[in-house]
Motif scaffolding. Structure first.
Motif, PDB file in Angstrom:
ATOM      1  N   ASP A 196      78.581  33.607 -51.732  1.00  0.00           N
ATOM      2  CA  ASP A 196      77.942  34.248 -53.016  1.00  0.00           C
ATOM      3  C   ASP A 196      77.286  32.968 -54.007  1.00  0.00           C
ATOM      4  N   ILE A 197      76.177  33.065 -54.323  1.00  0.00           N
ATOM      5  CA  ILE A 197      75.358  32.051 -54.795  1.00  0.00           C
ATOM      6  C   ILE A 197      75.645  31.746 -56.193  1.00  0.00           C
ATOM      7  N   LEU A 198      76.274  32.405 -56.883  1.00  0.00           N
ATOM      8  CA  LEU A 198      76.557  32.333 -58.283  1.00  0.00           C
ATOM      9  C   LEU A 198      78.153  31.624 -58.174  1.00  0.00           C
ATOM     10  N   ALA A 199      78.791  31.925 -57.390  1.00  0.00           N
ATOM     11  CA  ALA A 199      80.189  31.078 -57.182  1.00  0.00           C
ATOM     12  C   ALA A 199      79.969  29.792 -56.697  1.00  0.00           C
ATOM     13  N   VAL A 200      79.079  29.457 -55.822  1.00  0.00           N
ATOM     14  CA  VAL A 200      78.582  28.228 -55.282  1.00  0.00           C
ATOM     15  C   VAL A 200      77.972  27.523 -56.377  1.00  0.00           C
ATOM     16  N   ALA A 201      77.111  28.096 -57.155  1.00  0.00           N
ATOM     17  CA  ALA A 201      76.526  27.466 -58.424  1.00  0.00           C
ATOM     18  C   ALA A 201      77.648  27.011 -59.451  1.00  0.00           C
ATOM     19  N   GLN A 240      69.195  27.386 -52.305  1.00  0.00           N
ATOM     20  CA  GLN A 240      69.944  27.858 -53.158  1.00  0.00           C
ATOM     21  C   GLN A 240      69.407  28.473 -54.395  1.00  0.00           C
ATOM     22  N   VAL A 241      68.196  27.633 -54.870  1.00  0.00           N
ATOM     23  CA  VAL A 241      67.476  28.204 -55.838  1.00  0.00           C
ATOM     24  C   VAL A 241      66.788  29.536 -55.581  1.00  0.00           C
ATOM     25  N   LEU A 242      66.388  29.730 -54.462  1.00  0.00           N
ATOM     26  CA  LEU A 242      65.951  30.931 -53.603  1.00  0.00           C
ATOM     27  C   LEU A 242      66.608  32.104 -53.904  1.00  0.00           C
ATOM     28  N   ALA A 243      67.945  31.774 -53.544  1.00  0.00           N
ATOM     29  CA  ALA A 243      69.192  32.707 -53.533  1.00  0.00           C
ATOM     30  C   ALA A 243      69.354  33.394 -54.797  1.00  0.00           C
ATOM     31  N   VAL A 244      69.237  32.533 -55.763  1.00  0.00           N
ATOM     32  CA  VAL A 244      69.118  32.962 -57.400  1.00  0.00           C
ATOM     33  C   VAL A 244      68.078  33.916 -57.647  1.00  0.00           C
ATOM     34  N   LEU A 245      66.896  33.486 -57.329  1.00  0.00           N
ATOM     35  CA  LEU A 245      65.551  34.465 -57.564  1.00  0.00           C
ATOM     36  C   LEU A 245      65.707  35.700 -56.808  1.00  0.00           C
ATOM     37  N   GLN A 246      66.429  35.789 -55.785  1.00  0.00           N
ATOM     38  CA  GLN A 246      66.491  36.853 -54.926  1.00  0.00           C
ATOM     39  C   GLN A 246      67.552  37.627 -55.386  1.00  0.00           C
ATOM     40  N   LEU A 247      68.255  37.342 -56.424  1.00  0.00           N
ATOM     41  CA  LEU A 247      69.632  38.343 -56.770  1.00  0.00           C
ATOM     42  C   LEU A 247      69.112  39.465 -57.265  1.00  0.00           C
ATOM     43  N   PRO A 248      69.850  40.597 -57.054  1.00  0.00           N
ATOM     44  CA  PRO A 248      69.389  42.026 -57.764  1.00  0.00           C
ATOM     45  C   PRO A 248      69.444  41.901 -59.165  1.00  0.00           C
ATOM     46  N   SER A 249      68.851  42.723 -59.848  1.00  0.00           N
ATOM     47  CA  SER A 249      68.564  42.757 -61.416  1.00  0.00           C
ATOM     48  C   SER A 249      70.042  42.950 -61.925  1.00  0.00           C
ATOM     49  N   ASP A 250      70.994  43.780 -61.224  1.00  0.00           N
ATOM     50  CA  ASP A 250      72.073  44.019 -61.920  1.00  0.00           C
ATOM     51  C   ASP A 250      73.267  42.645 -61.942  1.00  0.00           C
ATOM     52  N   ARG A 251      72.526  41.524 -61.441  1.00  0.00           N
ATOM     53  CA  ARG A 251      73.346  40.535 -61.687  1.00  0.00           C
ATOM     54  C   ARG A 251      72.717  39.488 -62.408  1.00  0.00           C
ATOM     55  N   ALA A 286      74.585  34.010 -68.007  1.00  0.00           N
ATOM     56  CA  ALA A 286      75.677  33.567 -68.421  1.00  0.00           C
ATOM     57  C   ALA A 286      76.154  32.050 -67.937  1.00  0.00           C
ATOM     58  N   LEU A 287      75.871  32.174 -66.592  1.00  0.00           N
ATOM     59  CA  LEU A 287      76.342  30.716 -65.829  1.00  0.00           C
ATOM     60  C   LEU A 287      75.493  29.883 -66.325  1.00  0.00           C
ATOM     61  N   ALA A 288      74.118  30.177 -66.421  1.00  0.00           N
ATOM     62  CA  ALA A 288      73.059  29.036 -66.679  1.00  0.00           C
ATOM     63  C   ALA A 288      73.489  28.706 -68.239  1.00  0.00           C
ATOM     64  N   LEU A 335      69.742  26.015 -63.213  1.00  0.00           N
ATOM     65  CA  LEU A 335      70.775  25.850 -62.411  1.00  0.00           C
ATOM     66  C   LEU A 335      70.346  24.339 -61.162  1.00  0.00           C
ATOM     67  N   ALA A 336      68.876  24.606 -61.318  1.00  0.00           N
ATOM     68  CA  ALA A 336      68.185  23.248 -60.459  1.00  0.00           C
ATOM     69  C   ALA A 336      68.152  22.129 -61.058  1.00  0.00           C
ATOM     70  N   LEU A 337      68.307  22.235 -62.725  1.00  0.00           N
ATOM     71  CA  LEU A 337      67.967  20.972 -63.343  1.00  0.00           C
ATOM     72  C   LEU A 337      68.965  21.146 -64.620  1.00  0.00           C
ATOM     73  N   PRO A 338      70.267  20.959 -64.155  1.00  0.00           N
ATOM     74  CA  PRO A 338      71.584  21.016 -65.143  1.00  0.00           C
ATOM     75  C   PRO A 338      71.502  20.163 -66.456  1.00  0.00           C
ATOM     76  N   ARG A 339      70.707  18.915 -66.496  1.00  0.00           N
ATOM     77  CA  ARG A 339      70.764  18.118 -67.436  1.00  0.00           C
ATOM     78  C   ARG A 339      69.482  17.882 -68.327  1.00  0.00           C
ATOM     79  N   THR A 340      68.362  18.756 -67.730  1.00  0.00           N
ATOM     80  CA  THR A 340      66.878  18.482 -68.477  1.00  0.00           C
ATOM     81  C   THR A 340      67.065  19.150 -69.447  1.00  0.00           C
ATOM     82  N   VAL A 341      66.159  18.737 -70.484  1.00  0.00           N
ATOM     83  CA  VAL A 341      65.685  19.677 -71.665  1.00  0.00           C
ATOM     84  C   VAL A 341      64.632  20.827 -70.953  1.00  0.00           C
ATOM     85  N   LEU A 342      65.150  21.926 -71.162  1.00  0.00           N
ATOM     86  CA  LEU A 342      64.414  23.038 -70.592  1.00  0.00           C
ATOM     87  C   LEU A 342      63.820  23.702 -71.631  1.00  0.00           C
ATOM     88  N   ARG A 343      62.554  23.877 -72.001  1.00  0.00           N
ATOM     89  CA  ARG A 343      61.895  24.224 -72.895  1.00  0.00           C
ATOM     90  C   ARG A 343      60.981  25.718 -72.918  1.00  0.00           C
TER      91      ARG A 343
END
Length: 348
Positions: A20-25, A40-51, A57-59, A281-289
């Protein structure tokens, strides 16, 4: 982090996401601080909307652990607007398209006033932007005069976004005390020829490498919703991670009239928010604006979700030729969310 080869594309092999990609992340990104791979980023992008809520929350947990609770606020102003010779298909400032934007210059007095108004919001960063392929001697002189005038009257970091640079220009800007340089890669390398034809993705990459070597902070992001596939969106996230930028501004396409992308649909809110989570999740320490287009794509509620889904910086006010919302609304949102604004001395 080891920088990726800039030739990486969506077709290149990547490690299997596994499980499960979120468990891995959670284990890989949150606990170990290692950004997701392209697959792995692609797997997150492909998650269904109910997730989506789970991904956001993880991000947010990742952002809080690796970046902290503070939010960096920035204002931007256009020193030279319109008349650009490049054909970036999303941009109403190109002189090659029949858009309503006309070439104009901002004088130094108004530049200083814009910096003062930006500082009043609590912003720590003020970015001077010009619609050009790269700066000529006139523009460099205007920037030099503008930075000197701002420094004399305003306590704020000055950033610049002036297109592609020569080594001499990079050295000049560093000597002027430019804190951060913005030059967006805009999209994945494999999709770039569909977005711009008058220069290459590699030319932008080369400017960014020179900026980094000169000691300026690197600001580099792009625009979501320019016809790229999810695979290319994942490719882009990992190419940005390989650059190791200090800041990644995430814009969402505004289909400006008169541009080749005027016919494209505005990105959907859920899709945009999953992209926010995936990029964190691809850039854990970057300023994401949060940058341009968020009002149109997300609205007020979506913006709050993004701030609680990995975003830790925001542009307040207008975006060059596109209107944002009043800075007070964003500052009120941050207060409601109990997110402190980063102090100037924390960014030096």
């Amino acid at each position: 982090m080891t920088a990726v080869d800039p030739s990486t594309t969506a077709e290149d092999a990547a490690p299997d996401a596994g499980g499960d990609i979120l468990a891995v992340a959670r284990e890989q990104v949150l606990e170990r601080g290692e950004g997701l791979s392209q697959e792995q980023v692609l797997a997150v992008l492909q998650l269904p909307s109910d997730r989506l809520s789970e991904a956001l929350a993880l991000a947010h947990e990742v952002r809080m652990r690796h970046c902290g609770p503070e939010v960096e606020v920035e204002g931007i102003v256009s020193l030279k607007t319109g008349g650009c010779p490049e054909d970036c298909h999303f941009c109403s400032q190109s002189g090659l398209f029949e858009s309503p934007v006309r070439a104009a210059w901002l004088d130094v007095d108004r530049l200083v006033e814009a910096a003062k108004q930006t500082a009043k919001t609590g912003a720590t960063e003020f970015c001077i932007v010009a619609a050009v392929r790269g700066p000529d001697a006139k523009l460099m002189e205007q920037v030099r005069a503008g930075i000197a005038a701002i420094r004399a009257e305003v306590d704020i970091n000055v950033a610049c976004s002036l297109g592609m640079l020569t080594q001499e220009q990079v050295d000049e800007l560093a000597a002027m005390g430019v804190h951060r340089y913005n030059h967006n890669l805009e999209t994945a390398r494999s999709h770039f020829p569909e977005v711009v034809t008058t220069h290459s993705w590699e030319e932008r990459w080369e400017t960014l490498q020179m900026v980094r070597a000169a000691g300026m902070e690197v600001c580099c992001g792009g625009i979501v919703g320019m016809g790229e596939s999810l695979e290319q969106r994942a490719e882009f996230a990992v190419q940005l991670a390989g650059l190791e930028p200090d800041e990644v501004p995430l814009n969402f396409l505004i289909p400006n009239p008169g541009t080749p992308f005027a016919h494209l649909e505005v990105p959907q809110g859920a899709d945009a928010l999953m992209t926010v989570a995936a990029f964190r999740l691809a850039l854990p320490r970057t300023v994401l604006r949060f940058a341009g287009g968020r009002e149109l794509t997300l609205g007020d509620l979506g913006a709050e979700q993004g701030m609680l889904g990995g975003v830790n910086a925001i542009i307040v006010g207008n975006y060059l030729t596109n209107l944002g919302r009043p800075a007070e609304q964003d500052l009120d949102m941050l207060e409601t969310l109990k997110m402190p604004i980063k102090a100037l001395n924390d960014t030096l």
